[in-house]
Design a protein around this motif. Structure first.
Motif, PDB file in Angstrom:
ATOM      1  N   CYS A 126       0.643  -0.919   0.558  1.00  7.88           N
ATOM      2  CA  CYS A 126       0.119  -0.276   0.297  1.00  7.88           C
ATOM      3  C   CYS A 126       0.401   1.566  -0.130  1.00  7.88           C
ATOM      4  O   CYS A 126       1.068   2.233  -0.695  1.00  7.88           O
ATOM      5  N   ASN A 132       1.101   4.196  -3.007  1.00  2.00           N
ATOM      6  CA  ASN A 132       0.332   6.257  -3.114  1.00  2.00           C
ATOM      7  C   ASN A 132       1.378   6.542  -2.688  1.00  2.00           C
ATOM      8  O   ASN A 132       1.638   7.026  -3.894  1.00  2.00           O
ATOM      9  N   LYS A 133       2.996   5.588  -3.025  1.00  2.85           N
ATOM     10  CA  LYS A 133       4.391   6.825  -3.808  1.00  2.85           C
ATOM     11  C   LYS A 133       3.686   6.900  -4.796  1.00  2.85           C
ATOM     12  O   LYS A 133       4.417   8.023  -5.871  1.00  2.85           O
ATOM     13  N   GLU A 162      -3.969   6.250  -4.865  1.00  7.72           N
ATOM     14  CA  GLU A 162      -4.001   6.460  -3.611  1.00  7.72           C
ATOM     15  C   GLU A 162      -4.707   5.062  -3.524  1.00  7.72           C
ATOM     16  O   GLU A 162      -5.606   4.757  -3.742  1.00  7.72           O
ATOM     17  N   SER A 216      -7.252   4.075  -0.930  1.00  2.03           N
ATOM     18  CA  SER A 216      -7.928   4.564   0.510  1.00  2.03           C
ATOM     19  C   SER A 216      -8.722   3.612   1.311  1.00  2.03           C
ATOM     20  O   SER A 216      -9.475   4.146   2.182  1.00  2.03           O
ATOM     21  N   GLU A 274      -7.736   4.837  -5.321  1.00  2.00           N
ATOM     22  CA  GLU A 274      -9.147   5.580  -6.016  1.00  2.00           C
ATOM     23  C   GLU A 274      -7.487   6.314  -7.156  1.00  2.00           C
ATOM     24  O   GLU A 274      -7.057   7.135  -7.019  1.00  2.00           O
TER      25      GLU A 274
END
Length: 786
Positions: free
Chosen positions: A23, A27-28, A32, A34, A164
Motif C-alpha cells: 500500500c 501511494n508513492k 492512492e 483508500s 482511488e
C-alpha cells in the motif's frame, strides 16, 4: 478500482512484501489507497463432502445431510439452504468453531434431529456474498479433500485493496495495469499468462461466423466462438468477484467475462448465437447454412453498433440483455472491443440513454491489446471447464498512430531538478510499457507512447512518470539558488492587478468566492446562457453535476449566496475572479460580483430590519471597486436577468461588462439580488499619474430642464459633452420630478461644475456657459428650461 493481494500476486511476484508495504508503494506512485479489507478464514472450519441428503422428518425447508469431514465418523448436519445437495464439497464449521459474528457452533437438536456442525455460506464465514445459500467449493483442486482446514488454503487468506484512481489513469483499471506500474518500481517482469494455442481438431470460425463492417467505423473488435460442453464454476473466482463488488451473477460465462475484464482491462462481452442466427445450432458441427453474420456500422449518436437480427450492442457503451447467453446456450460468441475514449466522448456517448459497466471503462481508456484479453479468457475456461474454442478469429482493427516524443536527457534533468541515471530512466519507461530508442550520440530518447496511455502527451508527462516511480523523496535536495531578475513581466503584472482588485472588493464589503470552472450544462441551458459546443464538451467530467465549462460566474456566485442565506446570513455580498468560456472553448477572465439581502447587517440603528439592496445601492458598491463608470440601459440575452434593471458598464467609452438584477432569485431562495460581471482584461490598471489641479475655487450651478419621459439620460449626457465649454469640469443629476401637470414630460435637475486654472469666474461668465449648454440641448433634443 479494487484489487486483491493474492490476485495481484498472480501477475507480479510480491515475494515477502506485506500488504502494508504494498500500500505504501502504491501511494508513492500516485495510486492512492483508500481502504484495505482483510479476509481471513476462521479456525475449526474444514472441507466437507456431502455424502447424502435427506428430508427432515419435521420441517419441509430443512435437509439432513451426512457429511464426510475427514474424521473417523461422518457428521450429521441439518441444513436449511436451498442449494445444498449430495456430492458437493462445502465449508463445514465444526463443534467449537467461533464464527465472525461471535456465534459458537455446538452440537444441537433442530426440530428433533441431531446436528453436529454447520454448513456455511460465504457471509457466515466473514466473506462477501457470492450466491444464495451455502458456499459450494469447486472440486477441481486436489487440495480440497474432506477434513482439510480451509485456513491452510492460501486463497482464503486475502486482502482487498481499494485504490482511488484519477480519471486519466484508465490503464490501471485492471490487475494487469496495477501490476505493470509495480513492475517499474520493483524492477521486475510481469507474469504474462501462457498463450493458448488453437486446437487444430476444432472447427474454424469461418464456418460459424462472418463479420461485415459497413461504412467508416472507429472501433477495434475481435470475435471468437466457444462451444460450451460443460462450464464449471470456480470458488476463488466467485470470492474475488465478490470482493471487488462485481454484479456478474446472471450466468457462469458472465462471471468468467467479468473476471477476465477486471484482470486484463480488455472489455469482453458474450452473445448467444441466437442473437445473430434464425435457428439455434445444436452441435459444434456447424454447417455452412448455419453461419451467422455480425454487422458493425454506425448507430445512434454516431457510435459504432453491433447488429444481428436487431441492434445487440453499442460498442463500449451497452449490450441488449436479450442477447446475453445463459448456461444452457451451447454456442457463444465472445467479443473483445476497444474504442478511443476521445472519439467516444466527442460522438456523444454521455448523451446516450442506455449504458452499462463498459461505458465507465471505455471513457477512461481500456486495454488495447484485444488478443491478450481473449487469450486470458480462453486460458481460464480451459483450466476448469470443458469448452471448445473454434480456431481463428474474426476481427476489424482500427490502427492507431502512436504518439512519439523526442526528449533530450538534459531537458529531463532540468525539469526534475536533478540528474537520474539514464539506465534507470530507460528501465522505468520500458517496464511501464513505453517503446524506446536511445541515440547516445545525440543524448536523445525517442519514445513511442503505448496506445493504452491516453494521458501521455509531452515531456512533462514523461518526467512525471519517472518522478513517481523514482519517488519524490528520493530526488536529491539542492540548495535554493537566488538570482535577482526583473519580475515585472505580464504574469507578475496580472498577479498584482488581481491583488489590487481583490483588496478593493474586500474594502467595499465583498467576500471572495472560489469555485470550480465547471458547472451543470442543463442549468446553463435552462437559463439561456451560452453552452460549449457539444463536439468540444468534457470527456471525463469530475461529477455529473459539473459536466461542462462555465460561460459565466453568475451561477456559481448565486449558488454560493444561496448557501450563505440558508446557513442564517441575512445578507451576502461576494466576488470572484475566474475563467469563463465561450462555445468554442475560448477562455477569458472575468471579475464578478453579487449582492443579495440587506445593505447592512441588522442593528439597533435599523431596528433589526436593514434596507434591501436596490440598483442604486449595488451600483455605488461596485463603483467603490471599479471607480467611475457609466451605465447604458440594455436588454439581457438570457432569462437569468430582469430586462427592466439591466445595463452595460462603460469605462473610458468602452463596454467592459454588465450589471443587472437577477430575475430567478426565487429558484435559489434569495431576496432581491444583483450581479455585475466585467472582463478583467478591460479594467484599468495603470500607473497613477499626478495631474495639475486648479488653485482657484470651482463654481457650481443647478439647472432644471423639462425633457420627454422617453428621453434617456444617456442622450442628454452625450449632447452636453459634445457642446459644453472646456471650462465644464463635471456634471451629474441630483433630482427627477414629475406630476400630472407636466404631462408626458419630467423635470431633471443637473449640477454643473466649472473650473479654471487661470481665474475665478464671474456670474456673467457662468451664465454664458449655461446658455451655451441650454442652446445645444434645445437644438438637438428640443429640451426647455423649467
Amino acid at each position: 478500482m479494487i484489487i486483491t493481494r493474492d490476485w495481484l500476486n498472480e501477475w507480479i511476484d510480491l515475494g515477502e512484501r506485506s500488504t502494508d508495504e504494498l500500500c505504501k508503494t502504491l501511494n508513492k506512485i500516485g495510486l492512492e489507497v483508500s481502504s484495505v479489507t482483510k479476509y481471513r478464514m476462521i479456525e475449526h472450519c474444514v472441507v466437507g463432502f456431502i455424502k447424502t441428503k435427506g428430508k427432515h422428518p419435521d420441517a419441509e425447508k430443512l435437509s439432513v445431510c451426512i457429511v464426510d469431514v475427514g474424521q473417523d465418523e461422518d457428521l450429521q448436519i441439518v441444513c436449511g439452504a436451498k442449494n445444498v445437495d449430495a456430492g458437493q464439497l462445502v465449508a463445514v464449521a465444526l463443534e467449537g468453531c467461533e464464527l465472525p459474528d461471535g456465534t459458537v457452533i455446538r452440537e444441537t437438536i433442530l426440530r428433533g434431529v441431531k446436528s453436529q456442525g454447520m454448513i456455511c455460506s460465504s457471509t457466515e464465514l466473514g466473506y462477501p456474498k457470492i450466491n444464495e445459500g451455502i458456499m459450494v467449493l469447486d472440486n477441481n483442486s486436489k487440495e480440497l479433500r474432506p477434513g482439510i482446514p480451509l485456513i491452510s488454503i492460501p486463497e482464503f487468506r486475502d486482502d482487498a485493496i481499494e485504490i482511488e484512481l484519477t480519471p486519466n489513469r484508465g490503464d490501471c483499471l485492471s490487475i494487469y495495469g496495477i501490476a505493470r506500474d509495480l513492475c517499474a518500481v520493483y524492477n521486475t517482469k510481469i507474469k504474462i499468462p501462457p498463450i493458448l494455442p488453437d486446437d487444430l481438431e476444432q472447427i474454424g470460425i469461418g464456418r460459424a461466423l462472418e463479420l461485415s463492417v459497413k461504412g467508416d467505423t472507429s472501433a477495434s473488435l475481435v470475435y471468437k466462438v466457444l462451444y460450451q460442453k460443460e462450464l464449471k464454476g470456480n470458488t476463488i473466482m466467485d470470492l474475488r468477484l465478490a470482493m471487488i463488488g462485481s454484479d456478474a451473477k446472471k450466468s457462469l460465462i458472465d462471471k468468467y467475462l467479468a473476471y477476465a475484464t477486471h484482470a486484463t482491462g480488455v472489455i469482453l462481452r458474450a452473445y448467444k448465437i441466437d442473437a445473430f442466427a434464425n435457428a439455434k445450432s445444436k452441435t459444434a458441427n456447424t454447417d455452412e447454412n448455419k453461419k451467422v453474420e455480425i454487422v458493425v456500422k454506425k448507430g445512434e449518436n454516431n457510435l459504432d453498433a453491433v447488429f444481428g437480427k436487431e441492434q445487440v450492442s453499442c460498442v463500449g457503451v451497452w449490450q441488449n440483455e436479450n442477447s446475453k447467453p445463459s448456461d444452457n446456450d451451447d454456442l457463444i460468441v465472445v467479443e473483445a472491443s476497444f474504442v478511443d475514449p476521445y472519439t467516444l466522448g466527442q460522438n456523444g456517448a454521455r448523451n446516450t440513454k442506455e449504458f452499462d459497466w463498459a461505458l465507465f471503462r471505455s471513457l477512461r481508456g481500456s486495454e488495447t491489446n484485444l488478443d491478450f484479453g481473449i487469450n486470458y479468457l480462453g486460458v481460464l475456461l480451459s483450466a476448469a471447464s470443458k469448452v471448445g474454442i473454434f480456431t481463428g478469429s474474426q476481427r476489424t482493427i482500427k490502427e492507431q498512430d502512436l504518439k512519439q516524443i523526442n526528449i533530450d536527457f538534459d531537458d529531463i534533468f532540468n525539469i526534475i531538478g536533478t540528474e537520474i541515471n539514464k539506465t534507470d530512466i530507460i528501465s522505468i519507461l520500458k517496464n511501464l510499457g513505453f517503446y524506446l530508442v536511445f541515440k547516445p550520440e545525440q543524448n536523445l530518447l525517442v519514445i513511442d507512447v503505448p496506445s493504452f496511455r491516453h494521458d501521455i502527451a509531452n515531456i512533462q508527462d514523461i518526467c512525471e512518470e519517472v518522478v513517481r516511480i523514482v519517488g519524490i523523496d528520493n530526488i536529491r535536495a539542492k540548495a535554493l539558488k537566488f538570482v535577482e531578475m526583473n519580475r515585472t513581466n505580464n504574469v507578475y503584472k496580472n498577479f498584482e492587478k488581481k491583488k489590487f482588485y481583490r483588496y478593493k472588493a474586500a474594502a467595499a464589503g465583498f467576500f471572495e468566492n472560489v469555485s470550480y470552472i465547471f458547472t451543470d450544462r442543463a442549468k446553463q441551458s435552462l437559463y439561456g446562457f451560452t453552452c460549449i459546443d457539444e463536439n468540444l464538451e468534457l470527456i471525463n467530467p469530475i461529477t455529473t453535476e459539473l459536466n461542462t465549462l462555465r460561460s459565466t460566474c453568475a451561477l456559481n456566485l448565486t449558488e454560493a449566496a444561496s448557501n450563505n442565506v440558508k446557513t442564517g446570513r441575512k445578507s451576502a455580498s461576494l466576488f470572484e475572479i475566474g475563467k469563463v468560456f465561450d462555445e468554442k472553448r475560448n477562455e477569458k477572465v472575468v471579475l464578478s460580483f453579487i449582492s443579495s439581502g440587506g445593505v447592512e447587517f441588522p442593528s439597533l440603528t435599523n431596528h433589526g430590519k436593514p434596507k434591501e439592496f436596490d440598483f442604486s445601492d449595488f451600483t455605488q458598491k461596485i463603483g467603490a471597486v471599479l471607480g467611475d463608470f457609466e451605465i447604458v440601459p440594455s436588454k439581457p440575452n438570457n432569462k437569468f436577468y430582469s430586462p427592466y434593471e439591466f445595463g452595460e458598464i462603460i469605462i473610458n467609452d468602452k463596454s467592459v461588462g454588465f450589471i443587472g438584477r437577477v430575475a430567478v432569485q426565487k429558484d435559489y431562495d434569495l431576496s432581491r439580488t444583483y450581479i455585475c460581471e466585467v472582463e478583467f482584461d478591460k479594467l484599468n490598471y495603470e500607473r497613477k499619474i499626478a495631474k495639475p489641479y486648479s488653485k482657484l475655487p470651482s463654481v457650481s450651478r443647478d439647472l432644471s430642464i423639462l425633457v420627454p419621459k422617453s428621453l434617456t439620460y444617456e442622450d442628454i449626457s452625450k449632447c452636453i459633452k459634445e457642446r459644453a465649454p472646456k471650462e465644464l469640469k463635471d456634471f451629474y443629476p441630483i433630482d427627477i420630478y414629475s406630476d400630472e401637470s407636466l404631462g408626458n414630460k419630467q423635470s431633471i435637475t443637473l449640477t454643473f461644475v466649472f473650473e479654471s486654472y487661470e481665474k475665478t469666474f464671474i456670474d456673467e461668465e457662468i451664465n454664458s456657459f449655461i446658455e451655451q449648454i441650454l442652446e445645444g440641448l434645445l437644438i438637438v433634443l428640443k429640451v426647455t428650461i423649467r
